[in-house]
Design an enzyme around this catalytic site. Structure first.
Site, mmCIF file in Angstrom:
data_model
loop_
_atom_site.group_PDB
_atom_site.id
_atom_site.type_symbol
_atom_site.label_atom_id
_atom_site.label_comp_id
_atom_site.label_asym_id
_atom_site.label_seq_id
_atom_site.Cartn_x
_atom_site.Cartn_y
_atom_site.Cartn_z
ATOM 1 N N HIS A 155 0.842 -1.209 0.000
ATOM 2 C CA HIS A 155 0.000 0.000 0.000
ATOM 3 C C HIS A 155 0.867 1.246 0.000
ATOM 4 O O HIS A 155 2.094 1.151 0.055
ATOM 5 C CB HIS A 155 -0.994 -0.019 1.162
ATOM 6 C CG HIS A 155 -0.383 0.028 2.530
ATOM 7 N ND1 HIS A 155 0.404 -0.978 3.039
ATOM 8 C CD2 HIS A 155 -0.444 0.970 3.511
ATOM 9 C CE1 HIS A 155 0.780 -0.659 4.266
ATOM 10 N NE2 HIS A 155 0.291 0.521 4.580
ATOM 11 N N ASP A 192 5.908 4.484 5.103
ATOM 12 C CA ASP A 192 6.764 3.466 5.733
ATOM 13 C C ASP A 192 6.742 2.142 4.959
ATOM 14 O O ASP A 192 7.268 1.132 5.417
ATOM 15 C CB ASP A 192 6.387 3.253 7.213
ATOM 16 C CG ASP A 192 4.981 2.746 7.413
ATOM 17 O OD1 ASP A 192 4.072 3.172 6.670
ATOM 18 O OD2 ASP A 192 4.765 1.911 8.319
ATOM 19 N N HIS A 229 -7.370 -1.034 5.702
ATOM 20 C CA HIS A 229 -6.308 -0.149 6.200
ATOM 21 C C HIS A 229 -6.178 1.042 5.245
ATOM 22 O O HIS A 229 -6.159 2.196 5.679
ATOM 23 C CB HIS A 229 -5.003 -0.934 6.287
ATOM 24 C CG HIS A 229 -3.838 -0.143 6.775
ATOM 25 N ND1 HIS A 229 -3.746 0.341 8.048
ATOM 26 C CD2 HIS A 229 -2.701 0.250 6.133
ATOM 27 C CE1 HIS A 229 -2.596 1.007 8.178
ATOM 28 N NE2 HIS A 229 -1.950 0.960 7.035
ATOM 29 N N ASP A 239 -0.093 -4.213 6.075
ATOM 30 C CA ASP A 239 -0.755 -3.733 7.292
ATOM 31 C C ASP A 239 -2.206 -4.210 7.370
ATOM 32 O O ASP A 239 -3.047 -3.548 7.981
ATOM 33 C CB ASP A 239 -0.710 -2.199 7.358
ATOM 34 C CG ASP A 239 0.682 -1.664 7.662
ATOM 35 O OD1 ASP A 239 1.603 -2.474 7.892
ATOM 36 O OD2 ASP A 239 0.839 -0.428 7.671
ATOM 37 N N HIS A 277 4.844 -5.171 10.392
ATOM 38 C CA HIS A 277 5.264 -4.523 11.641
ATOM 39 C C HIS A 277 5.422 -5.527 12.778
ATOM 40 O O HIS A 277 4.713 -6.535 12.831
ATOM 41 C CB HIS A 277 4.230 -3.468 12.079
ATOM 42 C CG HIS A 277 4.164 -2.270 11.193
ATOM 43 N ND1 HIS A 277 5.006 -1.190 11.326
ATOM 44 C CD2 HIS A 277 3.359 -1.984 10.135
ATOM 45 C CE1 HIS A 277 4.707 -0.280 10.398
ATOM 46 N NE2 HIS A 277 3.714 -0.750 9.655
HETATM 47 FE FE FE Z 1 2.777 0.445 8.086
HETATM 48 ZN ZN ZN Z 2 0.182 1.394 6.601
#
Ligand code: FE
Ligand code: ZN
Length: 274
Positions: A75, A79, A133, A152, A190
């Site tokens: 996406h 980050d 998300h 995510d 993450h």
């Molecule tokens: Fe992220």
């Molecule tokens: Zn994200």
């Protein structure tokens, strides 16, 4: 007993990784982001998933003497795409991401939609759209390698925040992932596992698999080791966001017997305010 199933699963996982022809390297960057480098020895092709930073990727490529073939983005968040342009300049790689995100993925060369199948060497990668998300979030499922790179959308014992999509969309996205084969390794973007697990325990304090998973996680974190990958099976038995149809979750939320998507909506709200 359920607890034993959880542990034997970890052993199975180690065996499978050893047999796998793809090499998967995990790099921890920023505070808690994971970048994945995936290398196919046979073709020599290498992909990187969600490169937040260029230097650690370039250093590792040099160390291994690998050429970067593709960037695969899940996406548009910074980050996850931060190093797109630099890596493309330095390696000449192709950038692949969701078609609908064409205007907000730096350097994009190829757009993907649900059901598309791309390849790394001879390894097929199926694309799923997992809105929630963000609109246009996609995940990469390596159909013959027991691995999904889910950005995510799905985290170990958690899920991504709803920045752009609706709870209904995120619920459907997670259902798609929940239905993947049980031994699929879950590579999320993450290291949020410990906090997610504490929230999960507050929702299902009596879930023995969850208790066992948290013991393993605590030990890994004490040794500063990664808790990723998980597996779809482990997520099915521990992740409250995949368990909104379970009595334990519904009881805590006071929503016994209501449609799962409504339970999910309430659960996500609670996590946001937790
Ligand atoms: Fe992220
Ligand atoms: Zn994200």
């Amino acid at each position: 007993m359920q607890v034993k199933i959880c542990i034997s699963f970890v052993k199975e996982l180690i065996k499978k990784v050893d047999m796998n022809m793809l090499t998967i390297k995990q790099l921890l960057v920023l505070t808690d982001n994971y970048i994945y480098l995936i290398h196919d020895d046979v073709s020599g092709e290498t992909a990187v998933i969600d490169p937040a930073e260029a230097k650690p990727v370039l250093d590792y490529l040099a160390e291994m003497n690998w050429q970067l073939t593709y960037i695969l983005n899940t996406h548009h968040h910074l980050d996850h795409v931060g190093a797109n342009v630099v890596l493309k300049q330095k390696t000449g790689c192709q950038i692949v991401a969701a078609e609908v995100d064409w205007d907000r993925i730096p350097g994009i060369d190829q757009g993907l939609k649900a059901g598309d199948v791309i390849t790394l060497g001879a390894h097929p990668i199926q694309v799923f759209e997992t809105h929630g998300h963000t609109n246009g979030h996609i995940v990469y499922y390596f159909t013959e390698d027991q691995a999904v790179f889910c950005g995510d959308t799905l985290f170990v014992m958690g899920c991504g925040r709803l920045f752009e999509g609706t709870p209904e969309e995120m619920y459907r996205s997670l259902q798609q992932l929940k239905e993947l084969p049980a031994d699929t390794r879950v590579y999320c973007a993450h290291e949020y596992t410990e906090a997610n697990g504490r929230f999960a325990l507050s929702i299902e304090p009596d879930n023995e698999c969850l208790q066992e998973k948290m013991r393993i996680v605590a030990q890994l974190r004490a040794e500063q080791k990664s808790t990723v990958p998980s597996t779809i099976e482990q997520e099915r038995v521990t992740n409250p966001f995949l368990r909104v149809d379970s009595l334990g979750v519904q009881k805590t939320l006071g929503l016994i017997g209501v449609p799962p998507v409504r339970v999910f909506t309430e659960l996500r709200k609670r996590k946001d305010n937790w």
